[in-house]
Design a protein around this motif. Structure first.
Motif, PDB file in Angstrom:
ATOM      1  N   ASP A   1       0.865  -1.178   0.000  1.00 32.80           N
ATOM      2  CA  ASP A   1       0.000   0.000   0.000  1.00 32.80           C
ATOM      3  C   ASP A   1       0.905   1.233   0.000  1.00 32.80           C
ATOM      4  OD1 ASP A   1      -1.652   2.115   0.497  1.00 32.80           O
ATOM      5  OD2 ASP A   1      -2.560   1.266   2.317  1.00 32.80           O
ATOM      6  N   PHE A   2       1.004   1.880  -1.146  1.00 35.51           N
ATOM      7  CA  PHE A   2       1.928   3.002  -1.282  1.00 35.51           C
ATOM      8  C   PHE A   2       1.389   4.292  -0.672  1.00 35.51           C
ATOM      9  CE2 PHE A   2       3.758   0.031  -4.292  1.00 35.51           C
ATOM     10  CZ  PHE A   2       5.117   0.259  -4.173  1.00 35.51           C
ATOM     11  N   THR A   3       0.239   4.228  -0.028  1.00 39.81           N
ATOM     12  CA  THR A   3      -0.245   5.411   0.686  1.00 39.81           C
ATOM     13  C   THR A   3       0.237   5.389   2.141  1.00 39.81           C
ATOM     14  OG1 THR A   3      -2.320   4.428   1.442  1.00 39.81           O
ATOM     15  CG2 THR A   3      -2.331   5.464  -0.743  1.00 39.81           C
ATOM     16  N   GLU A   4       0.788   4.261   2.560  1.00 33.30           N
ATOM     17  CA  GLU A   4       1.313   4.115   3.923  1.00 33.30           C
ATOM     18  C   GLU A   4       2.841   4.047   3.858  1.00 33.30           C
ATOM     19  OE1 GLU A   4      -0.300   3.896   6.815  1.00 33.30           O
ATOM     20  OE2 GLU A   4      -2.296   4.067   5.934  1.00 33.30           O
ATOM     21  N   PRO A   5       3.548   4.461   4.932  1.00 34.23           N
ATOM     22  CA  PRO A   5       5.010   4.372   4.916  1.00 34.23           C
ATOM     23  C   PRO A   5       5.493   2.954   4.590  1.00 34.23           C
ATOM     24  CG  PRO A   5       4.297   5.674   6.772  1.00 34.23           C
ATOM     25  CD  PRO A   5       3.043   5.097   6.160  1.00 34.23           C
ATOM     26  N   VAL A   6       6.546   2.917   3.802  1.00 37.70           N
ATOM     27  CA  VAL A   6       7.096   1.655   3.298  1.00 37.70           C
ATOM     28  C   VAL A   6       8.569   1.600   3.695  1.00 37.70           C
ATOM     29  CG1 VAL A   6       7.722   0.452   1.152  1.00 37.70           C
ATOM     30  CG2 VAL A   6       5.499   1.606   1.330  1.00 37.70           C
ATOM     31  N   ALA A   7       9.092   0.418   3.955  1.00 42.80           N
ATOM     32  CA  ALA A   7      10.537   0.258   4.176  1.00 42.80           C
ATOM     33  C   ALA A   7      11.158  -0.268   2.888  1.00 42.80           C
ATOM     34  CB  ALA A   7      10.801  -0.702   5.330  1.00 42.80           C
ATOM     35  N   LEU A   8      12.096   0.483   2.362  1.00 39.33           N
ATOM     36  CA  LEU A   8      12.805   0.093   1.143  1.00 39.33           C
ATOM     37  C   LEU A   8      14.197  -0.381   1.548  1.00 39.33           C
ATOM     38  CD1 LEU A   8      13.331   0.095  -1.970  1.00 39.33           C
ATOM     39  CD2 LEU A   8      13.859   2.534  -1.767  1.00 39.33           C
ATOM     40  N   LEU A   9      14.470  -1.655   1.352  1.00 36.03           N
ATOM     41  CA  LEU A   9      15.758  -2.226   1.761  1.00 36.03           C
ATOM     42  C   LEU A   9      16.626  -2.489   0.524  1.00 36.03           C
ATOM     43  CD1 LEU A   9      13.960  -2.713   4.291  1.00 36.03           C
ATOM     44  CD2 LEU A   9      15.130  -4.886   4.587  1.00 36.03           C
ATOM     45  N   LEU A  10      17.665  -1.712   0.387  1.00 40.00           N
ATOM     46  CA  LEU A  10      18.622  -1.914  -0.712  1.00 40.00           C
ATOM     47  C   LEU A  10      19.934  -2.352  -0.057  1.00 40.00           C
ATOM     48  CD1 LEU A  10      17.723   1.200  -2.923  1.00 40.00           C
ATOM     49  CD2 LEU A  10      17.114  -1.197  -3.343  1.00 40.00           C
ATOM     50  N   VAL A  11      19.960  -3.603   0.333  1.00 40.32           N
ATOM     51  CA  VAL A  11      21.068  -4.119   1.137  1.00 40.32           C
ATOM     52  C   VAL A  11      22.081  -4.828   0.228  1.00 40.32           C
ATOM     53  CG1 VAL A  11      21.681  -5.717   3.006  1.00 40.32           C
ATOM     54  CG2 VAL A  11      19.608  -4.313   3.184  1.00 40.32           C
ATOM     55  N   ALA A  12      23.268  -4.260   0.183  1.00 39.21           N
ATOM     56  CA  ALA A  12      24.383  -4.855  -0.580  1.00 39.21           C
ATOM     57  C   ALA A  12      24.019  -5.108  -2.039  1.00 39.21           C
ATOM     58  CB  ALA A  12      24.853  -6.143   0.099  1.00 39.21           C
ATOM     59  N   VAL A  13      23.299  -4.193  -2.634  1.00 39.43           N
ATOM     60  CA  VAL A  13      22.920  -4.385  -4.039  1.00 39.43           C
ATOM     61  C   VAL A  13      23.258  -3.184  -4.918  1.00 39.43           C
ATOM     62  CG1 VAL A  13      20.482  -3.734  -3.671  1.00 39.43           C
ATOM     63  CG2 VAL A  13      21.075  -5.181  -5.581  1.00 39.43           C
ATOM     64  N   VAL A  14      23.203  -1.967  -4.369  1.00 38.93           N
ATOM     65  CA  VAL A  14      23.427  -0.779  -5.215  1.00 38.93           C
ATOM     66  C   VAL A  14      24.868  -0.743  -5.746  1.00 38.93           C
ATOM     67  CG1 VAL A  14      23.367   1.755  -5.280  1.00 38.93           C
ATOM     68  CG2 VAL A  14      21.578   0.505  -4.083  1.00 38.93           C
ATOM     69  N   HIS A  15      25.792  -1.409  -5.030  1.00 47.40           N
ATOM     70  CA  HIS A  15      27.184  -1.419  -5.531  1.00 47.40           C
ATOM     71  C   HIS A  15      27.336  -2.302  -6.776  1.00 47.40           C
ATOM     72  CE1 HIS A  15      27.578  -4.218  -1.813  1.00 47.40           C
ATOM     73  NE2 HIS A  15      27.213  -4.945  -2.839  1.00 47.40           N
ATOM     74  N   PHE A  16      26.262  -2.949  -7.194  1.00 47.67           N
ATOM     75  CA  PHE A  16      26.306  -3.685  -8.463  1.00 47.67           C
ATOM     76  C   PHE A  16      25.757  -2.843  -9.620  1.00 47.67           C
ATOM     77  CE2 PHE A  16      26.265  -7.314  -5.429  1.00 47.67           C
ATOM     78  CZ  PHE A  16      27.541  -7.778  -5.734  1.00 47.67           C
ATOM     79  N   ILE A  17      25.414  -1.607  -9.323  1.00 47.15           N
ATOM     80  CA  ILE A  17      24.929  -0.698 -10.364  1.00 47.15           C
ATOM     81  C   ILE A  17      26.066   0.271 -10.703  1.00 47.15           C
ATOM     82  CG2 ILE A  17      23.133   0.970 -10.996  1.00 47.15           C
ATOM     83  CD1 ILE A  17      21.953  -1.763 -10.254  1.00 47.15           C
ATOM     84  N   ARG A  18      26.481   0.250 -11.942  1.00 49.79           N
ATOM     85  CA  ARG A  18      27.591   1.111 -12.349  1.00 49.79           C
ATOM     86  C   ARG A  18      27.120   2.566 -12.497  1.00 49.79           C
ATOM     87  NH1 ARG A  18      29.037  -2.315 -17.446  1.00 49.79           N
ATOM     88  NH2 ARG A  18      26.900  -2.926 -17.085  1.00 49.79           N
ATOM     89  N   ASP A  19      28.069   3.495 -12.417  1.00 48.43           N
ATOM     90  CA  ASP A  19      27.730   4.920 -12.520  1.00 48.43           C
ATOM     91  C   ASP A  19      26.924   5.205 -13.785  1.00 48.43           C
ATOM     92  OD1 ASP A  19      28.953   5.516 -10.142  1.00 48.43           O
ATOM     93  OD2 ASP A  19      30.784   6.317 -11.039  1.00 48.43           O
ATOM     94  N   GLU A  20      27.332   4.590 -14.887  1.00 51.30           N
ATOM     95  CA  GLU A  20      26.657   4.864 -16.166  1.00 51.30           C
ATOM     96  C   GLU A  20      25.232   4.291 -16.200  1.00 51.30           C
ATOM     97  OE1 GLU A  20      29.539   3.322 -15.675  1.00 51.30           O
ATOM     98  OE2 GLU A  20      29.898   1.700 -17.106  1.00 51.30           O
ATOM     99  N   GLU A  21      24.903   3.454 -15.190  1.00 54.41           N
ATOM    100  CA  GLU A  21      23.536   2.919 -15.111  1.00 54.41           C
ATOM    101  C   GLU A  21      22.665   3.766 -14.175  1.00 54.41           C
ATOM    102  OE1 GLU A  21      24.458  -1.783 -16.014  1.00 54.41           O
ATOM    103  OE2 GLU A  21      24.811  -1.054 -13.977  1.00 54.41           O
ATOM    104  N   ASN A  22      23.246   4.847 -13.685  1.00 51.02           N
ATOM    105  CA  ASN A  22      22.518   5.859 -12.915  1.00 51.02           C
ATOM    106  C   ASN A  22      21.946   5.353 -11.587  1.00 51.02           C
ATOM    107  OD1 ASN A  22      21.345   8.279 -12.220  1.00 51.02           O
ATOM    108  ND2 ASN A  22      19.607   8.081 -13.632  1.00 51.02           N
ATOM    109  N   PRO A  23      22.814   4.878 -10.679  1.00 51.43           N
ATOM    110  CA  PRO A  23      22.310   4.405  -9.386  1.00 51.43           C
ATOM    111  C   PRO A  23      21.541   5.470  -8.607  1.00 51.43           C
ATOM    112  CG  PRO A  23      24.705   4.659  -9.342  1.00 51.43           C
ATOM    113  CD  PRO A  23      24.286   4.812 -10.763  1.00 51.43           C
TER     114      PRO A  23
END
Ligand SMILES: C[S@@+](CC[C@H](N)C(=O)[O-])C[C@H]1O[C@@H](n2cnc3c(N)ncnc32)[C@H](O)[C@@H]1O
Length: 166
Positions: free
Chosen positions: A48-70
């Motif tokens: 339910d996107f009308t209520e606060p949500v927890a977004l967990l990006l744990v040990a994954v954003v470092h697999f996105i290269r700069d050119e992929e616009n993290p």
């Protein structure tokens, strides 16, 4: 994502195990396509996107290269969440154990998802629009440790933080 053919199998098993709970689901998606994650029927059905949500990006954003616009990817996901939502993000860094980070980066260079280690300012920037919860963006084992000196923490070269969306 990492090994072609493996992730769909993991996804099939996850969905088989989760069937019937009604409170958990698995969506097969690529983080580099955040709109597909946000529009995924499983995600829309469960969250339910009308209520606060927890977004967990744990040990994954470092697999996105700069050119992929993290930065844009994290921003797109955060923009979909209401104020009061939380972002939990951890990320490999070269700041803490440069030699170990360089060695791992070299190993990942031949992998499907190369490792993009980043410095503290670049990782902190993922929390733009959020108030960082204390103690801030720190070496992961030192984020509210159960003991004063978490064992082996000096060897960890990952920063982690929790932010509350304003
Ligand atoms: C180090 S694991 C962390 C997994 C989990 N978050 C945890 O903390 O246990 C990194 C995960 O990121 C996934 N991954 C890497 N690049 C991805 C991408 N572009 N989209 C979705 N997942 C990705 C890998 O398949 C792997 O499962």
């Amino acid at each position: 994502m990492c090994i072609p053919g493996v992730v769909p199998v993991v996804h099939a098993h996850a969905n088989a195990l989760l069937t019937g709970t009604g409170r958990t689901t698995a969506a097969l998606a690529d983080l580099r396509k955040p709109h597909e994650i946000l529009g995924h029927p499983h995600v829309r059905h469960l969250i339910d996107f009308t209520e606060p949500v927890a977004l967990l990006l744990v040990a994954v954003v470092h697999f996105i290269r700069d050119e992929e616009n993290p930065t844009g990817i994290v921003r797109t996901l955060l923009d979909a969440l209401p104020a009061g939502s939380y972002l939990v993000l951890s990320h490999a860094t070269g700041d803490l154990r440069p030699a170990a980070a360089a060695q791992a980066t070299e190993v990942y260079d031949t992998a499907t998802s190369p490792l993009a280690v980043r410095g503290h300012p670049a990782i902190a920037a993922f929390f733009t629009g959020c108030d960082l919860v204390g103690p801030g963006l720190v070496q992961v084992p030192t984020w509210r440790p159960a003991s004063k000196r978490p064992r082996g923490y000096r060897n960890v070269w990952i920063y982690g933080g929790v932010g509350r969306k304003k």
